[in-house]
Design a protein around this motif. Structure first.
Motif, PDB file in Angstrom:
ATOM      1  N   LEU A 199       0.827  -1.206   0.000  1.00 13.44           N
ATOM      2  CA  LEU A 199       0.000   0.000   0.000  1.00 13.44           C
ATOM      3  C   LEU A 199       0.867   1.265   0.000  1.00 13.44           C
ATOM      4  CD1 LEU A 199      -2.764  -1.201   2.486  1.00 13.44           C
ATOM      5  CD2 LEU A 199      -3.032  -0.797   0.028  1.00 13.44           C
ATOM      6  N   TYR A 200       2.005   1.243   0.701  1.00 11.15           N
ATOM      7  CA  TYR A 200       2.896   2.404   0.666  1.00 11.15           C
ATOM      8  C   TYR A 200       3.449   2.593  -0.741  1.00 11.15           C
ATOM      9  CZ  TYR A 200       6.952   5.378   1.247  1.00 11.15           C
ATOM     10  OH  TYR A 200       7.864   6.389   1.081  1.00 11.15           O
ATOM     11  N   ARG A 201       3.910   1.495  -1.354  1.00 11.50           N
ATOM     12  CA  ARG A 201       4.437   1.586  -2.716  1.00 11.50           C
ATOM     13  C   ARG A 201       3.380   2.123  -3.673  1.00 11.50           C
ATOM     14  NH1 ARG A 201       8.299  -2.177  -4.308  1.00 11.50           N
ATOM     15  NH2 ARG A 201       7.907  -1.346  -6.412  1.00 11.50           N
ATOM     16  N   ALA A 202       2.150   1.615  -3.553  1.00 12.51           N
ATOM     17  CA  ALA A 202       1.074   2.037  -4.453  1.00 12.51           C
ATOM     18  C   ALA A 202       0.714   3.503  -4.234  1.00 12.51           C
ATOM     19  CB  ALA A 202      -0.147   1.153  -4.262  1.00 12.51           C
ATOM     20  N   ALA A 203       0.631   3.922  -2.963  1.00 17.31           N
ATOM     21  CA  ALA A 203       0.291   5.317  -2.664  1.00 17.31           C
ATOM     22  C   ALA A 203       1.398   6.251  -3.140  1.00 17.31           C
ATOM     23  CB  ALA A 203       0.059   5.483  -1.168  1.00 17.31           C
ATOM     24  N   ARG A 204       2.630   5.825  -2.996  1.00 14.46           N
ATOM     25  CA  ARG A 204       3.766   6.657  -3.413  1.00 14.46           C
ATOM     26  C   ARG A 204       3.781   6.870  -4.923  1.00 14.46           C
ATOM     27  NH1 ARG A 204       9.399   5.722  -4.492  1.00 14.46           N
ATOM     28  NH2 ARG A 204      10.752   7.335  -3.576  1.00 14.46           N
ATOM     29  N   GLY A 205       3.311   5.879  -5.666  1.00 17.11           N
ATOM     30  CA  GLY A 205       3.318   5.991  -7.120  1.00 17.11           C
ATOM     31  C   GLY A 205       2.041   6.546  -7.699  1.00 17.11           C
ATOM     32  N   GLN A 206       1.101   6.934  -6.846  1.00 21.31           N
ATOM     33  CA  GLN A 206      -0.206   7.414  -7.304  1.00 21.31           C
ATOM     34  C   GLN A 206      -0.194   8.936  -7.416  1.00 21.31           C
ATOM     35  OE1 GLN A 206      -3.214   7.648  -9.010  1.00 21.31           O
ATOM     36  NE2 GLN A 206      -3.293   5.541  -8.213  1.00 21.31           N
ATOM     37  N   ASN A 207      -0.647   9.469  -8.555  1.00 18.05           N
ATOM     38  CA  ASN A 207      -0.673  10.911  -8.779  1.00 18.05           C
ATOM     39  C   ASN A 207      -2.051  11.535  -8.581  1.00 18.05           C
ATOM     40  OD1 ASN A 207       2.100  11.030  -9.501  1.00 18.05           O
ATOM     41  ND2 ASN A 207       1.596  10.291 -11.560  1.00 18.05           N
ATOM     42  N   VAL A 208      -3.087  10.718  -8.494  1.00 18.64           N
ATOM     43  CA  VAL A 208      -4.453  11.226  -8.310  1.00 18.64           C
ATOM     44  C   VAL A 208      -4.750  11.268  -6.812  1.00 18.64           C
ATOM     45  CG1 VAL A 208      -6.893  10.883  -8.837  1.00 18.64           C
ATOM     46  CG2 VAL A 208      -5.137  10.262 -10.535  1.00 18.64           C
ATOM     47  N   ALA A 209      -5.068  12.452  -6.299  1.00 15.87           N
ATOM     48  CA  ALA A 209      -5.229  12.618  -4.852  1.00 15.87           C
ATOM     49  C   ALA A 209      -6.309  11.714  -4.281  1.00 15.87           C
ATOM     50  CB  ALA A 209      -5.535  14.083  -4.532  1.00 15.87           C
ATOM     51  N   THR A 210      -7.431  11.587  -4.976  1.00 14.21           N
ATOM     52  CA  THR A 210      -8.530  10.759  -4.462  1.00 14.21           C
ATOM     53  C   THR A 210      -8.101   9.298  -4.352  1.00 14.21           C
ATOM     54  OG1 THR A 210     -10.130  12.250  -5.488  1.00 14.21           O
ATOM     55  CG2 THR A 210     -10.925  10.086  -4.815  1.00 14.21           C
ATOM     56  N   ALA A 211      -7.435   8.780  -5.377  1.00 18.68           N
ATOM     57  CA  ALA A 211      -6.971   7.394  -5.351  1.00 18.68           C
ATOM     58  C   ALA A 211      -5.902   7.209  -4.275  1.00 18.68           C
ATOM     59  CB  ALA A 211      -6.426   7.005  -6.724  1.00 18.68           C
ATOM     60  N   GLN A 212      -5.030   8.201  -4.142  1.00 18.19           N
ATOM     61  CA  GLN A 212      -3.996   8.115  -3.108  1.00 18.19           C
ATOM     62  C   GLN A 212      -4.622   8.091  -1.718  1.00 18.19           C
ATOM     63  OE1 GLN A 212      -1.221  11.478  -2.593  1.00 18.19           O
ATOM     64  NE2 GLN A 212       0.437  10.019  -2.937  1.00 18.19           N
ATOM     65  N   ALA A 213      -5.640   8.918  -1.503  1.00 18.31           N
ATOM     66  CA  ALA A 213      -6.331   8.941  -0.211  1.00 18.31           C
ATOM     67  C   ALA A 213      -6.998   7.601   0.074  1.00 18.31           C
ATOM     68  CB  ALA A 213      -7.354  10.069  -0.185  1.00 18.31           C
TER      69      ALA A 213
END
Length: 574
Positions: free
Chosen positions: A365-379
């Motif tokens: 989940l950290y890796r995925a959140a770190r690579g996510q550029n869309v704020a909603t998806a990151q949240a």
């Protein structure tokens, strides 16, 4: 992430997390005998001038008539050395003034080994690293006729118990290197083994063998002989230990492996010590998962960094060590980044995390959140990481790991559902001004912020965040150094020479919180209300009688037993 935000220490967090440890620290360091206008702050201070009562530097003495006067330099007292002075967050050179040595010797070992509270750990570290004159009292023998343990050895021992190997090593470097103190030598050897410095540890072993016959030194000698290729001498030494009844199945098994018996089974590694860790590394023995479940913080740190542990064991050790303050959150992030995941796992992290172990799921989940550029998806990913961590008792660690990503997310209307998670996490980390934006969003969009994704009763986000906002508002003026909670330069500031008005709980906001908290059930609501009102009063703010009256008939139970009366009395004196 902004560096000043990371280093900030919330005074609210200090009131909540440090309360238990303060009782021990206050008893250890009672109020100095000199006159002072206000209590000594336990918060990390700005640079201070020497307090009143500090002895002035000695003036040179005039030479007597007819000759020259020669004074001998006194020997440095190893127990007085430290890394922090008053201007660096230490408690000052007179920290022990008025406290008998026997009391310090009794209470130092009682400092909690690894409290979950970061504030309590910071307070303990500052006390243990403070340079201070040795407390008054005889050093030689105790009442039973045994040699007293040196105070610096006790301090190093507490640092190691907390897993703070780096600070323990730094403190030992400023201790005069005297070979007659076996406790200090033992600490040096232990630190060296934990830091993978076998040469340094074996040097201490060679110096101490003629001075101490403790089994630990003799076991370490066997290990050092094996490292040096003296298999015959090591075999004789291990045999003598067994004949004398020294029990340590792990040590003997590892010694046999290092001597060339690769088929031996090594048992009893559930609770390894520093020597076992060094021997496992040298023998390239895989660290068993059981060593993590019961390992001390310093051992957990060593396992997290060990090449002879599988990745899942290292992840588990690193998360546990981080929870206890023995492993840095940034180091844990780097370990997460070393885990390999497939592109499908990274793109479908929310569903893939359900199939993985706890630490590996959080790494994903950290890796995925770190690579996510869309704020909603990151949240969404961060919220899921928090939910999994909360279920497994790892939420503080998850917050610290995700914090750089979290504070970069801008609160917007589309993220109102995330306000409670984001705001409470950032308040926990001490970022009041950033968290306040999420509180404002939750209050502005109550219909969106109240949504939940499960059936568990929850407060609307605005009410869930209100206690944090209220406590940080009360604590902020003290953090800025203004008296009695008065905001410096505020419109309502008192005139010069007039006493400042004490802050008061927002009674109307508390009433709204009380009504909303009905969804939690009476017992939970009363318990949380008791905690909120107690913390408000602990910060020096007033609580309206109407608020306390709601708890007159409440069935809330006390969260724990009171500390020992002697410690409470010490806190009052301090």
């Amino acid at each position: 992430m902004n560096g000043s935000f990371v280093s900030h220490r919330s005074r609210t967090a200090a009131a909540v997390s440090g309360a238990i440890f303060v009782t021990v620290a206050a008893a250890l360091a009672p109020a100095p005998a000199w006159t002072q206008d206000r209590p000594v702050s336990l918060a990390p201070p700005a640079p201070l001038i020497a307090p009143a009562g500090t002895p002035a530097p000695a003036q040179p003495q005039a030479a007597p008539a007819g000759g020259i006067k020669v004074d001998k330099l006194g020997e440095i007292d190893a127990n007085s050395v430290g890394l922090l002075d008053a201007g660096q967050g230490g408690f000052g050179i007179n920290m022990w003034k008025g406290t008998p040595r026997s009391l310090v010797e009794s209470l130092l070992p009682r400092i909690p080994a690894a409290p979950r509270s970061a504030t309590a750990r910071d307070l303990a570290r500052r006390l243990l690293l403070s340079a201070a004159e040795t407390p008054a009292g005889a050093a030689g023998k105790d009442a039973a006729g045994k040699d007293r343990t040196s105070l610096v050895a006790l301090r190093v021992g507490r640092l190691l118990a907390q897993g703070d190997v780096v600070s323990a090593q730094a403190l030992l470097r400023v201790v005069p290197h005297r070979n007659d103190d076996s406790d200090i030598a033992l600490a040096r050897a232990e630190v060296a083994f934990l830091m993978n410095d076998n040469a340094g540890a074996c040097s201490e072993v060679r110096e101490q063998l003629g001075r101490s016959d403790q089994p630990l030194w003799r076991k370490a000698q066997v290990f050092c002989q094996l490292l040096g290729g003296d298999t015959a001498g090591a075999t004789i030494g291990a045999g003598l230990l067994q004949e004398q009844g020294v029990e340590d199945a792990s040590f003997y098994g590892l010694a046999r492996m290092l001597a060339g018996d690769k088929g031996v089974a090594v048992n009893g590694l559930e609770r390894p010590d520093a020597l076992h860790v060094a021997m496992m590394r040298a023998a390239r023995v895989q660290v068993p998962p059981a060593a993590v479940s019961e390992g001390a913080p310093a051992v957990l740190r060593a396992v997290a960094l060990s090449p002879n542990a599988d990745l899942d064991t290292r992840l588990e050790a690193a998360e546990q060590a981080e929870m206890r303050g023995a492993f840095d959150a940034d180091a844990l992030r780097q370990l997460y980044l070393s885990v390999n995941f497939t592109p499908d796992e990274l793109s479908g992290a929310l569903s893939a995390a359900e199939k993985l172990s706890g630490p590996r799921a959080r790494a994903l989940l950290y890796r995925a959140a770190r690579g996510q550029n869309v704020a909603t998806a990151q949240a969404e990913i961060i919220a899921r990481a928090f939910a999994l961590a909360r279920q497994q008792g790892r939420l503080p660690t998850a917050i610290r790991v995700m914090l750089p990503l979290l504070v970069a997310i801008e609160p917007t209307d589309s993220l109102a559902w995330f306000a409670a998670d984001a705001g409470s996490a950032i308040y926990f980390a001490g970022g009041e001004s950033t968290a306040a934006k999420w509180t404002a969003l939750a209050l502005a969009r109550p219909e969106a912020a109240a949504r939940t994704k499960d059936d568990a009763p929850k407060l609307p986000a605005g009410e869930a965040l209100w206690p944090f906002a209220q406590l940080s508002t009360i604590a902020a003026p003290r953090a800025a150094g203004t008296p009695d909670g008065a905001s410096s330069g505020s419109a309502g500031a008192p005139a010069a020479g007039q006493p400042a008005a004490a802050p008061v709980l927002d009674g109307a906001a508390f009433e709204r919180w009380w009504l909303a908290a009905q969804v939690l059930g009476e017992e939970t609501r009363a318990r949380r209300a008791t905690r909120i009102l107690s913390l408000v009063e602990a910060l020096g703010a007033g609580v309206p009688e109407s608020a306390w009256e709601k708890l007159v008939t409440a069935t809330a139970t006390a969260p724990g037993a009171l500390p020992a009366p002697g410690l409470m009395a010490g806190l009052r004196r301090a």
